[in-house]
Design a protein around this motif. Sequence first.
Motif, PDB file in Angstrom:
ATOM      1  N   ALA A 125      13.857 -37.026   7.161  1.00  0.00           N
ATOM      2  CA  ALA A 125      14.251 -37.564   8.469  1.00  0.00           C
ATOM      3  C   ALA A 125      14.365 -39.081   8.421  1.00  0.00           C
ATOM      4  O   ALA A 125      13.870 -39.742   7.504  1.00  0.00           O
ATOM      5  CB  ALA A 125      13.225 -37.158   9.525  1.00  0.00           C
ATOM      6  N   GLY A 191       9.335 -36.004   6.008  1.00  0.00           N
ATOM      7  CA  GLY A 191       8.942 -36.016   7.417  1.00  0.00           C
ATOM      8  C   GLY A 191       7.808 -36.948   7.815  1.00  0.00           C
ATOM      9  O   GLY A 191       7.977 -37.778   8.712  1.00  0.00           O
ATOM     10  N   PHE A 235      17.861 -35.655  10.741  1.00  0.00           N
ATOM     11  CA  PHE A 235      17.055 -34.807   9.863  1.00  0.00           C
ATOM     12  C   PHE A 235      17.932 -33.901   9.016  1.00  0.00           C
ATOM     13  O   PHE A 235      19.086 -33.620   9.348  1.00  0.00           O
ATOM     14  CB  PHE A 235      16.039 -33.978  10.666  1.00  0.00           C
ATOM     15  CG  PHE A 235      16.661 -33.017  11.630  1.00  0.00           C
ATOM     16  CD1 PHE A 235      16.912 -33.391  12.942  1.00  0.00           C
ATOM     17  CD2 PHE A 235      17.011 -31.730  11.231  1.00  0.00           C
ATOM     18  CE1 PHE A 235      17.500 -32.510  13.832  1.00  0.00           C
ATOM     19  CE2 PHE A 235      17.601 -30.832  12.117  1.00  0.00           C
ATOM     20  CZ  PHE A 235      17.844 -31.232  13.428  1.00  0.00           C
ATOM     21  N   ASN A 326      23.542 -34.427   7.536  1.00  0.00           N
ATOM     22  CA  ASN A 326      22.339 -34.407   8.383  1.00  0.00           C
ATOM     23  C   ASN A 326      22.718 -34.206   9.839  1.00  0.00           C
ATOM     24  O   ASN A 326      23.850 -34.434  10.251  1.00  0.00           O
ATOM     25  CB  ASN A 326      21.528 -35.696   8.197  1.00  0.00           C
ATOM     26  CG  ASN A 326      22.237 -36.924   8.726  1.00  0.00           C
ATOM     27  OD1 ASN A 326      22.054 -37.310   9.879  1.00  0.00           O
ATOM     28  ND2 ASN A 326      23.081 -37.536   7.902  1.00  0.00           N
ATOM     29  N   LEU A 342       8.588 -35.445  16.171  1.00  0.00           N
ATOM     30  CA  LEU A 342       9.046 -34.726  14.984  1.00  0.00           C
ATOM     31  C   LEU A 342       8.327 -33.388  14.835  1.00  0.00           C
ATOM     32  O   LEU A 342       8.934 -32.380  14.464  1.00  0.00           O
ATOM     33  CB  LEU A 342       8.870 -35.602  13.732  1.00  0.00           C
ATOM     34  CG  LEU A 342       9.714 -35.216  12.529  1.00  0.00           C
ATOM     35  CD1 LEU A 342      11.201 -35.206  12.872  1.00  0.00           C
ATOM     36  CD2 LEU A 342       9.477 -36.146  11.343  1.00  0.00           C
TER      37      LEU A 342
END
Length: 439
Positions: A125, A191, A235, A326, A342
């Motif tokens: 991400a 992440g 992401f 993405n 997230l």
Amino acid sequence: MSIEREEIVTICCSDIAGQVRGKGFPVRDLKNRLRFGVGWTPTNIMINCLGRIPTTPFGASGDLMLVPSPDGDVTIDLGANSPVERFILGDILSMKGEPWECCLRSFLKRALNDLETETGLRLIASFEHEFHIDNATERPGDSYAVSSLRGLEPFIGDVIAVLRANNIAPDTFLPEFGPRQFEVTIDPALGLVAADQAVKLREICRSVGRHHGHHISFSPVVTRGVVGNGVHIHFSLIDKAGSPVAYKAGNPGSLSSIAASFAAGIIRHARALCAVTAPSAISYERLKPHSWSAYYANLADRDREALLRICPFPEMEGVDVAKRYNLEYRAADATASPYLQLAMLVYAGLAGIQDDLPMPYLSSGDPGTLSVEERASRGIGDLPRTLDEALEALESDEKAIGWMGPILSQAYLMHKRGELAMTANIDMDELCRIYAMAY
Ligand code: GLU
Ligand code: MG
């Protein structure tokens, strides 16, 4: 006898209010504090962005440890004559050393871990940030203009240098569309690192801004009616070997079936997600039609008004598209903790994979031109129009409440409803002014 100034280091967390709070001590004691960190209090998570605790499920009791993470270290050293700032992001642990239910960083770790355990996938991400500089020069026609960067070079150069010095890879820095509005982007990362970097980036910009005499605001709406500051959460998914798995040439939107299910989970839970991704009363002043933010729960290819936007890639020979491919979640802003944002996106996506959801309708054009029935038949729902509505959607989404667990979800709803009650009688212009200072 002259003294030698000592530096302190602050161990911090990013909390429900999206604020970075912590406690400091002399840097020379850091080694002794690596294991137990500093003392923390459950009710601290209930301090809202106005610095108040309208209600708390924890009362005055309980103790926790805020323990530095090896990846959390940030040093802001602007050289000659300027004091060095150092803080370390950490995890909130119980006195037994277990992650506390309301530690948002631990919650994200759990989400990423569940994603990997259940699917073998990992998320990468990058949080894209827009912000205002209050004393930047404003001139008609400034949008994206090179002239709007003039005079800001020392600030911009230092932001880039401090990011890099803290292992955050700068990508772009640009004048945005709005007056005195700018944007900074950084390279994608796994992440947890990406969320850490989002927290760090905001504080780095604020700190470097202060040094140069600028007040930086990431607030979603600085001036009512003027284009807002988004946080666009990009992401993608990779497999165990690190190969990208979200792209599939020839599929609608070039989305692989697993990424399509992930996206469908986000669309399905969009209304609840907004309660944590756009978590302030003023967030909904930004999520208006035709403001390049998001207004409906839809997926679209290269459309800046979609909730989930499939981002562009160069369609030229020799381009490894899968690596660049993405998605971007656009109904997010900086009044939230990146960890919580997230984590909830990951859980929604994971639920989509677990339920084997089909590819969502790939919308094109403005869903607002369709009738309610036409939107419904395409699975395009409305996003909440107020925070109150979003909180209700979260509360009634059993799955979303389940991801958070009973303690965090209760604390979260109480925190946000307390904040709403405090701000209910403040008019929107004044609220925007207050939030511009808070964020
Ligand atoms: N400022 C817009 C927002 O509030 C985004 C503009 C853009 O696409 O960069 O999200
Ligand atoms: Mg932008």
